[in-house]
Write an enzyme that holds these catalytic residues in place. Structure first.
Site, short mmCIF file in Angstrom:
data_model
loop_
_atom_site.label_atom_id
_atom_site.label_comp_id
_atom_site.label_asym_id
_atom_site.label_seq_id
_atom_site.Cartn_x
_atom_site.Cartn_y
_atom_site.Cartn_z
N ARG A 180 0.83 -1.21 0.00
CA ARG A 180 0.00 0.00 0.00
C ARG A 180 0.87 1.26 0.00
NH1 ARG A 180 -3.07 -4.02 0.18
NH2 ARG A 180 -2.12 -4.09 -1.85
N CYS A 228 -10.18 -1.37 3.97
CA CYS A 228 -9.49 -1.61 5.25
C CYS A 228 -9.04 -0.28 5.86
CB CYS A 228 -8.29 -2.51 5.02
SG CYS A 228 -8.79 -4.19 4.61
N GLU A 319 -4.53 3.09 7.09
CA GLU A 319 -4.27 3.03 5.65
C GLU A 319 -5.11 4.11 4.95
OE1 GLU A 319 -4.38 -0.99 4.03
OE2 GLU A 319 -5.54 -0.22 2.33
C1 LIG Z 1 -15.56 -1.28 -0.57
C2 LIG Z 1 -14.09 -0.98 -0.68
C3 LIG Z 1 -13.19 -2.02 -0.87
C4 LIG Z 1 -11.82 -1.76 -0.96
N1 LIG Z 1 -10.96 -2.80 -1.16
C5 LIG Z 1 -9.64 -2.54 -1.32
C6 LIG Z 1 -8.70 -3.61 -1.59
O1 LIG Z 1 -9.07 -4.78 -1.71
N2 LIG Z 1 -7.40 -3.28 -1.73
C7 LIG Z 1 -6.94 -1.99 -1.63
O2 LIG Z 1 -5.72 -1.76 -1.78
N3 LIG Z 1 -7.79 -0.97 -1.36
C8 LIG Z 1 -9.11 -1.23 -1.21
N4 LIG Z 1 -9.97 -0.20 -0.93
C9 LIG Z 1 -9.43 1.18 -0.79
C10 LIG Z 1 -9.40 1.94 -2.13
O3 LIG Z 1 -10.13 1.25 -3.11
C11 LIG Z 1 -7.97 2.12 -2.63
O4 LIG Z 1 -7.14 2.72 -1.66
C12 LIG Z 1 -7.89 2.98 -3.90
O5 LIG Z 1 -6.59 2.97 -4.37
C13 LIG Z 1 -8.36 4.42 -3.67
O6 LIG Z 1 -8.36 5.09 -4.92
P1 LIG Z 1 -9.15 6.44 -5.09
O7 LIG Z 1 -9.04 6.87 -6.50
O8 LIG Z 1 -10.53 6.26 -4.57
O9 LIG Z 1 -8.31 7.41 -4.18
P2 LIG Z 1 -8.86 8.50 -3.14
O10 LIG Z 1 -9.52 7.80 -2.00
O11 LIG Z 1 -9.63 9.53 -3.83
O12 LIG Z 1 -7.48 9.11 -2.64
C14 LIG Z 1 -6.56 8.32 -1.91
C15 LIG Z 1 -5.20 9.00 -1.94
O13 LIG Z 1 -4.71 8.98 -3.27
C16 LIG Z 1 -4.43 10.32 -3.69
N5 LIG Z 1 -4.73 10.42 -5.12
C17 LIG Z 1 -5.90 10.21 -5.75
N6 LIG Z 1 -5.78 10.44 -7.06
C18 LIG Z 1 -4.51 10.81 -7.27
C19 LIG Z 1 -3.74 11.20 -8.42
N7 LIG Z 1 -4.26 11.26 -9.65
N8 LIG Z 1 -2.44 11.53 -8.23
C20 LIG Z 1 -1.87 11.49 -7.02
N9 LIG Z 1 -2.52 11.15 -5.89
C21 LIG Z 1 -3.83 10.79 -6.02
C22 LIG Z 1 -5.31 11.21 -2.84
O14 LIG Z 1 -4.82 12.54 -2.77
C23 LIG Z 1 -5.26 10.48 -1.52
O15 LIG Z 1 -4.08 10.79 -0.85
C24 LIG Z 1 -11.34 -0.43 -0.85
C25 LIG Z 1 -12.27 0.63 -0.65
C26 LIG Z 1 -13.61 0.36 -0.57
C27 LIG Z 1 -14.58 1.50 -0.38
#
Ligand SMILES: Cc1cc2nc3c(=O)[nH]c(=O)nc-3n(C[C@H](O)[C@H](O)[C@H](O)COP(=O)(O)OP(=O)(O)OC[C@H]3O[C@@H](n4cnc5c(N)ncnc54)[C@H](O)[C@@H]3O)c2cc1C
Length: 329
Positions: A180, A228, A319
């Site tokens: 992560r 998580c 996380e």
């Molecule tokens: C139901 C559910 C299940 C999930 N299961 C998993 C799993 O199995 N494994 C896992 O690893 N995660 C899981 N997650 C967490 C999530 O899916 C991941 O962390 C994912 O990578 C978040 O991406 P996001 O675009 O939504 O980022 P955001 O939540 O919008 O942002 C997260 C971080 O990334 C940064 N960010 C976003 N876009 C950019 C960009 N273009 N450039 C630079 N930084 C950026 C943001 O500033 C922030 O710091 C889950 C979440 C949910 C709700």
């Protein structure tokens, strides 16, 4: 709206903006306050100029992906929040340089759709992301993944718009992808290219469905959560332990603070009970009105950390990313 994000930063750029923008609808948790200004650039040029101006004027700038790993404070955040959801930043380019093994996706592209499109086209390499809600940029920033691998396994190169306003391309060999975590410098992930391969579309689809079914059977996917909450910690004997298991053994499953609850199904999913304060005395009269639900979650996080520390002597690190007004992003 504060003086921290004057209109002169963005009003002449090719962007859409919303002042005092609610962030809750942009996150999976669905809670939290407002951004001074939410900006949606239509081009890389507009984004680059915005980033340069924010740096020049010392205005905090945050980037929002699909909001699946984010908890926004009830007071919201100061400065500029950028969302890459205009068509330019959601584009996916297939067969880059005429080669099926080269795929490029921009930072705002939805990971779930990309996984589905790959399966339909018979492109293998990203199926480990099945069922993980994310934008491409957010997935790379977090090196999202799980039992079947992480996004970093498929990355070929990543283009990052640095806070100095320069775009740099980092080849795979220069990036460390860990649990992560990535070594990609602070900035906005503009696009990523992936190493993929041609395969039978039916086989690809089956693999995507298989991984999705596994995820669905082990995690409460429908809950208002961010996946998580905690990273899996390293125990004193050096072994990595599942945070969910420790939370379960510490007796915290089902623990609640207001509307925030430790999922009774998966100890590492800290979710909001959507029904909780609808028509209950406690909900309407208690401290935890809808407006203060981020605070409930913060208190629940601390309670879980305290319980696990007391029982196992380890510190659980979050996380999920927390956004707070006044904190430098
Ligand atoms: C139901 C559910 C299940 C999930 N299961 C998993 C799993 O199995 N494994 C896992 O690893 N995660 C899981 N997650 C967490 C999530 O899916 C991941 O962390 C994912 O990578 C978040 O991406 P996001 O675009 O939504 O980022 P955001 O939540 O919008 O942002 C997260 C971080 O990334 C940064 N960010 C976003 N876009 C950019 C960009 N273009 N450039 C630079 N930084 C950026 C943001 O500033 C922030 O710091 C889950 C979440 C949910 C709700």
């Amino acid at each position: 709206m504060t003086v921290a994000s004057p209109a002169s930063l963005y009003s002449d750029l090719d962007v859409e903006w919303t002042l005092d923008a609610p962030l809750a609808p942009h996150t999976w948790y669905g809670v939290g306050g407002r951004a001074d200004v939410l900006i949606r650039p239509r081009s890389l040029e507009a984004l680059t100029t915005l980033v340069r101006r924010c740096r020049r004027d010392d205005v905090p700038l945050r980037v929002l992906g699909s909001g699946a790993n984010l908890l926004v404070d009830d007071e919201g955040v100061d400065g500029v929040v950028v969302k890459l959801d205009m068509p330019f930043f959601k584009a996916v380019e297939w067969n880059v340089d005429g080669r099926v093994e080269r795929l490029r996706a921009f930072g705002g592209a939805a990971m779930e759709q990309l996984v589905q499109q790959c399966a339909r086209r018979g492109v293998r390499g990203l199926e480990q992301m099945s069922g993980i809600p994310a934008s491409v940029g957010g997935a790379i920033r977090m090196n999202a993944g799980g039992k079947f691998g992480a996004i970093g396994d498929a990355v070929d190169a990543v283009a990052v718009l640095g806070l100095d306003g320069e775009v740099r391309v980092y080849p795979r060999e220069e990036i460390h992808f860990g649990y992560r975590h990535t070594s990609i410098p602070h900035g906005i992930i503009v696009w990523a290219s992936f190493r993929v391969a041609e395969d039978d579309p039916i086989a690809c689809r089956e693999r995507v469905l298989e991984i999705f079914a596994y995820k669905k059977s082990t995690q409460p996917m429908g809950a208002a959560s961010a996946g998580c909450m905690f990273r899996n910690p390293t125990m004193p004997d050096g072994k990595v332990e599942s945070a969910g298991r420790l939370i379960d053994l510490a007796g915290m499953k089902g623990t609640r603070v207001g509307a925030a609850i430790v999922s009774p199904r998966h100890g590492n999913f800290l979710a909001f009970d959507k029904e909780w304060n609808i028509g209950t005395d406690e909900g309407s009269a208690g401290a935890s009105s809808v407006a203060s639900r981020t605070d409930d979650m913060r208190r629940l996080v601390e309670m879980v950390q305290d319980a696990v520390r007391a029982k196992f002597g380890v510190e659980l690190e979050t996380e999920v990313v927390f956004w707070r007004r006044g904190e430098r992003p």
